[in-house]
Scaffold this active site. Structure first.
Site, PDB file in Angstrom:
ATOM      1  N   TYR A 149       0.833  -1.225   0.000  1.00 26.69           N
ATOM      2  CA  TYR A 149       0.000   0.000   0.000  1.00 26.69           C
ATOM      3  C   TYR A 149       0.857   1.260   0.000  1.00 26.69           C
ATOM      4  O   TYR A 149       0.459   2.271  -0.558  1.00 26.69           O
ATOM      5  CB  TYR A 149      -0.994  -0.025   1.178  1.00 26.69           C
ATOM      6  CG  TYR A 149      -2.185  -0.900   0.846  1.00 26.69           C
ATOM      7  CD1 TYR A 149      -3.238  -0.419   0.081  1.00 26.69           C
ATOM      8  CD2 TYR A 149      -2.236  -2.225   1.254  1.00 26.69           C
ATOM      9  CE1 TYR A 149      -4.319  -1.215  -0.262  1.00 26.69           C
ATOM     10  CE2 TYR A 149      -3.313  -3.040   0.916  1.00 26.69           C
ATOM     11  CZ  TYR A 149      -4.350  -2.526   0.163  1.00 26.69           C
ATOM     12  OH  TYR A 149      -5.409  -3.326  -0.187  1.00 26.69           O
TER      13      TYR A 149
ATOM     14  N   ARG B  24       1.467   1.814  -3.580  1.00 24.29           N
ATOM     15  CA  ARG B  24       0.270   2.367  -4.245  1.00 24.29           C
ATOM     16  C   ARG B  24       0.146   3.867  -3.932  1.00 24.29           C
ATOM     17  O   ARG B  24      -0.211   4.670  -4.767  1.00 24.29           O
ATOM     18  CB  ARG B  24      -1.006   1.664  -3.783  1.00 24.29           C
ATOM     19  CG  ARG B  24      -1.076   0.158  -3.917  1.00 24.29           C
ATOM     20  CD  ARG B  24      -1.383  -0.274  -5.341  1.00 24.29           C
ATOM     21  NE  ARG B  24      -0.311   0.022  -6.257  1.00 24.29           N
ATOM     22  CZ  ARG B  24       0.853  -0.622  -6.326  1.00 24.29           C
ATOM     23  NH1 ARG B  24       1.104  -1.624  -5.506  1.00 24.29           N
ATOM     24  NH2 ARG B  24       1.784  -0.277  -7.185  1.00 24.29           N
TER      25      ARG B  24
ATOM     26  N   ASN C  22     -13.073   3.591  -5.430  1.00 22.08           N
ATOM     27  CA  ASN C  22     -11.629   3.819  -5.512  1.00 22.08           C
ATOM     28  C   ASN C  22     -11.079   4.381  -4.205  1.00 22.08           C
ATOM     29  O   ASN C  22     -11.717   5.207  -3.560  1.00 22.08           O
ATOM     30  CB  ASN C  22     -11.316   4.794  -6.658  1.00 22.08           C
ATOM     31  CG  ASN C  22     -11.764   4.243  -7.996  1.00 22.08           C
ATOM     32  OD1 ASN C  22     -12.004   3.046  -8.108  1.00 22.08           O
ATOM     33  ND2 ASN C  22     -11.887   5.105  -8.987  1.00 22.08           N
ATOM     34  N   VAL C  23      -9.864   3.957  -3.892  1.00 19.69           N
ATOM     35  CA  VAL C  23      -9.220   4.473  -2.682  1.00 19.69           C
ATOM     36  C   VAL C  23      -8.336   5.680  -3.020  1.00 19.69           C
ATOM     37  O   VAL C  23      -7.772   6.307  -2.132  1.00 19.69           O
ATOM     38  CB  VAL C  23      -8.404   3.369  -1.953  1.00 19.69           C
ATOM     39  CG1 VAL C  23      -9.330   2.272  -1.448  1.00 19.69           C
ATOM     40  CG2 VAL C  23      -7.309   2.789  -2.835  1.00 19.69           C
ATOM     41  N   ASP C  24      -8.223   6.000  -4.307  1.00 15.78           N
ATOM     42  CA  ASP C  24      -7.433   7.182  -4.671  1.00 15.78           C
ATOM     43  C   ASP C  24      -8.234   8.459  -4.409  1.00 15.78           C
ATOM     44  O   ASP C  24      -9.435   8.395  -4.113  1.00 15.78           O
ATOM     45  CB  ASP C  24      -6.963   7.096  -6.142  1.00 15.78           C
ATOM     46  CG  ASP C  24      -8.113   7.184  -7.147  1.00 15.78           C
ATOM     47  OD1 ASP C  24      -8.902   8.151  -7.070  1.00 15.78           O
ATOM     48  OD2 ASP C  24      -8.235   6.302  -8.027  1.00 15.78           O
TER      49      ASP C  24
ATOM     50  N   HIS D  21     -14.649   2.105  -0.211  1.00 18.81           N
ATOM     51  CA  HIS D  21     -13.596   1.152   0.167  1.00 18.81           C
ATOM     52  C   HIS D  21     -12.409   1.817   0.855  1.00 18.81           C
ATOM     53  O   HIS D  21     -11.308   1.281   0.857  1.00 18.81           O
ATOM     54  CB  HIS D  21     -13.144   0.361  -1.072  1.00 18.81           C
ATOM     55  CG  HIS D  21     -14.209  -0.541  -1.617  1.00 18.81           C
ATOM     56  ND1 HIS D  21     -14.225  -1.025  -2.901  1.00 18.81           N
ATOM     57  CD2 HIS D  21     -15.325  -1.052  -1.017  1.00 18.81           C
ATOM     58  CE1 HIS D  21     -15.296  -1.797  -3.071  1.00 18.81           C
ATOM     59  NE2 HIS D  21     -15.979  -1.817  -1.948  1.00 18.81           N
TER      60      HIS D  21
ATOM     61  N   THR E  20     -16.617   0.596 -13.754  1.00 19.52           N
ATOM     62  CA  THR E  20     -16.617  -0.477 -12.756  1.00 19.52           C
ATOM     63  C   THR E  20     -17.174  -1.747 -13.380  1.00 19.52           C
ATOM     64  O   THR E  20     -18.140  -1.697 -14.137  1.00 19.52           O
ATOM     65  CB  THR E  20     -17.414  -0.111 -11.483  1.00 19.52           C
ATOM     66  OG1 THR E  20     -17.552  -1.283 -10.670  1.00 19.52           O
ATOM     67  CG2 THR E  20     -18.775   0.484 -11.759  1.00 19.52           C
ATOM     68  N   SER E  21     -16.554  -2.882 -13.052  1.00 19.63           N
ATOM     69  CA  SER E  21     -16.993  -4.154 -13.624  1.00 19.63           C
ATOM     70  C   SER E  21     -18.275  -4.642 -12.960  1.00 19.63           C
ATOM     71  O   SER E  21     -18.852  -5.634 -13.393  1.00 19.63           O
ATOM     72  CB  SER E  21     -15.894  -5.199 -13.440  1.00 19.63           C
ATOM     73  OG  SER E  21     -15.645  -5.387 -12.061  1.00 19.63           O
TER      74      SER E  21
HETATM   75  P1  OAD Z   1     -12.460  -3.700 -11.901  1.00 24.83           P
HETATM   76  O1  OAD Z   1     -11.011  -3.854 -12.201  1.00 24.83           O
HETATM   77  O2  OAD Z   1     -13.215  -4.897 -11.465  1.00 24.83           O
HETATM   78  O3  OAD Z   1     -13.188  -3.136 -13.184  1.00 24.83           O
HETATM   79  C1  OAD Z   1     -12.665  -2.081 -13.906  1.00 24.83           C
HETATM   80  C2  OAD Z   1     -13.663  -1.684 -14.955  1.00 24.83           C
HETATM   81  O4  OAD Z   1     -13.127  -0.556 -15.605  1.00 24.83           O
HETATM   82  C3  OAD Z   1     -13.936  -2.758 -16.018  1.00 24.83           C
HETATM   83  O5  OAD Z   1     -15.332  -2.848 -16.234  1.00 24.83           O
HETATM   84  C4  OAD Z   1     -13.224  -2.190 -17.253  1.00 24.83           C
HETATM   85  O6  OAD Z   1     -13.918  -2.523 -18.460  1.00 24.83           O
HETATM   86  C5  OAD Z   1     -13.308  -0.716 -16.991  1.00 24.83           C
HETATM   87  N1  OAD Z   1     -12.265   0.105 -17.633  1.00 24.83           N
HETATM   88  C6  OAD Z   1     -10.982  -0.209 -17.941  1.00 24.83           C
HETATM   89  N2  OAD Z   1     -10.365   0.853 -18.485  1.00 24.83           N
HETATM   90  C7  OAD Z   1     -11.282   1.863 -18.526  1.00 24.83           C
HETATM   91  C8  OAD Z   1     -11.264   3.213 -18.960  1.00 24.83           C
HETATM   92  N3  OAD Z   1     -10.157   3.774 -19.462  1.00 24.83           N
HETATM   93  N4  OAD Z   1     -12.392   3.932 -18.841  1.00 24.83           N
HETATM   94  C9  OAD Z   1     -13.519   3.394 -18.316  1.00 24.83           C
HETATM   95  N5  OAD Z   1     -13.599   2.138 -17.882  1.00 24.83           N
HETATM   96  C10 OAD Z   1     -12.497   1.377 -17.976  1.00 24.83           C
HETATM   97  O7  OAD Z   1     -12.588  -2.496 -10.857  1.00 24.83           O
HETATM   98  P2  OAD Z   1     -13.785  -2.111  -9.891  1.00 24.83           P
HETATM   99  O8  OAD Z   1     -15.110  -2.438 -10.503  1.00 24.83           O
HETATM  100  O9  OAD Z   1     -13.536  -0.741  -9.424  1.00 24.83           O
HETATM  101  O10 OAD Z   1     -12.182  -3.461  -3.879  1.00 24.83           O
HETATM  102  O11 OAD Z   1     -13.510  -3.114  -8.704  1.00 24.83           O
HETATM  103  C11 OAD Z   1     -14.284  -3.020  -7.565  1.00 24.83           C
HETATM  104  C12 OAD Z   1     -13.505  -3.362  -6.337  1.00 24.83           C
HETATM  105  O12 OAD Z   1     -12.793  -4.587  -6.525  1.00 24.83           O
HETATM  106  C13 OAD Z   1     -12.398  -2.392  -5.995  1.00 24.83           C
HETATM  107  O13 OAD Z   1     -12.852  -1.257  -5.315  1.00 24.83           O
HETATM  108  C14 OAD Z   1     -11.522  -3.207  -5.126  1.00 24.83           C
HETATM  109  C15 OAD Z   1     -11.471  -4.436  -5.970  1.00 24.83           C
HETATM  110  O14 OAD Z   1     -11.111  -5.569  -5.409  1.00 24.83           O
HETATM  111  C16 OAD Z   1     -11.488  -3.470  -2.743  1.00 24.83           C
HETATM  112  O15 OAD Z   1     -10.294  -3.215  -2.708  1.00 24.83           O
HETATM  113  C17 OAD Z   1     -12.307  -3.818  -1.540  1.00 24.83           C
END
Ligand code: OAD
Length: 245
Positions: free
Chosen positions: A66, A69, A100-102, A117, A184-185
């Site tokens: 961390y 990061r 996001n944690v940023d 988070h 977000t995925s």
């Molecule tokens: P993910 O890595 O699961 O998903 C990222 C999403 O961003 C995907 O749907 C990609 O298609 C999309 N993506 C990639 N590049 C992009 C861009 N330039 N513009 C727009 N979208 C783009 O990340 P999160 O959904 O944020 O939790 O993950 C959720 C949580 O899982 C995080 O907060 C973290 C992680 O484990 C904890 O740490 C508790």
């Protein structure tokens, strides 16, 4: 993009826009997403660095991870997606609920950000979770102590931990007139479940280049673009539409 206009018909100045963001919004600033890299997060299995078990097993490794990061975060900047989301505040009431944690939403100008988070630039007591501190610079050392004498950990939510802000986030989403979901995925719960907190007549606009599971949602429009392009175009259209209507 024209097909988003029906979603804007009922929007008026002062309406409440809730933004739900994930790692994709910061990707073009140079921060890695979680699931686009063979399941590895900055070359680590998340269970090796982002769980309470990882901390019990090897706190130095987790702290180092961390710290790295945080160091990286201090070297990157908000991109157009963060900045244009902030611009929405010129006309609407905007709340950003981010996974996001940023701190790139804040540095991009958003004034109302809820971190589901946690926050990378804060540390927390391992004895009393109400003791949260700003981190000066990038490093939390294993020698630092909270005012009750315990080791400090990153102020982030790890897998398997409660998400203390989830109820507040749910009530924010319930009050939305428009939900804007960026980068977000939608694969991590309880965050992904927040979409279902919006009333069924509330428009949901997704901006993400990937395939997303939107089953069970009505009124969804998916813009398959990267965040900088998709958000900028959408926000400019929304602001223009308010001027013209
Ligand atoms: P993910 O890595 O699961 O998903 C990222 C999403 O961003 C995907 O749907 C990609 O298609 C999309 N993506 C990639 N590049 C992009 C861009 N330039 N513009 C727009 N979208 C783009 O990340 P999160 O959904 O944020 O939790 O993950 C959720 C949580 O899982 C995080 O907060 C973290 C992680 O484990 C904890 O740490 C508790």
């Amino acid at each position: 993009m024209n097909s988003v206009f029906p979603y804007m018909r009922n929007l008026r100045p002062g309406c409440r826009i809730v933004v739900l963001s994930g790692a994709g919004v910061s990707q073009e600033s140079g921060l890695a997403t979680f699931r686009d890299n063979n399941g590895l997060w900055e070359e680590h299995d998340v269970y090796e660095v982002a769980t309470p078990e990882a901390w019990s097993r090897n706190p130095e490794l987790v702290q180092r991870f961390y710290n790295a990061r945080r160091k990286q975060l201090l070297e990157v900047f908000p991109n157009d997606a963060h900045k244009y989301l902030a611009k929405l505040e010129e006309v609407f009431e905007v709340v950003v609920v981010t996974q996001n944690v940023d701190d790139l939403h804040e540095r991009g100008g958003s004034s109302n950000v809820v971190h589901l988070h946690g926050e990378l630039r804060k540390s927390r007591s391992t004895l009393d979770e109400s003791l949260v501190y700003d981190v000066d610079g990038w490093e939390i050392t294993m020698e630092e102590r909270c005012e009750k004498g315990s080791v400090l950990r990153p102020h982030v939510v790890w897998f398997g931990e409660m998400v203390p802000m989830i109820e507040e986030a749910a009530s924010i989403v319930q009050s939305a007139d428009l939900l804007l979901v960026v980068g977000t995925s939608l694969s991590v719960y309880p965050a992904a479940g927040l979409l279902h907190e919006a009333s069924s007549d509330v428009p949901v606009i997704l901006i993400d280049p990937g395939e997303l599971n939107t089953s069970g949602l009505r009124n969804v429009h998916h813009i398959r673009e990267k965040a900088t392009v998709g958000v900028k175009n959408l926000v400019l259209k929304m602001l223009e539409y308010q001027k013209d209507s």
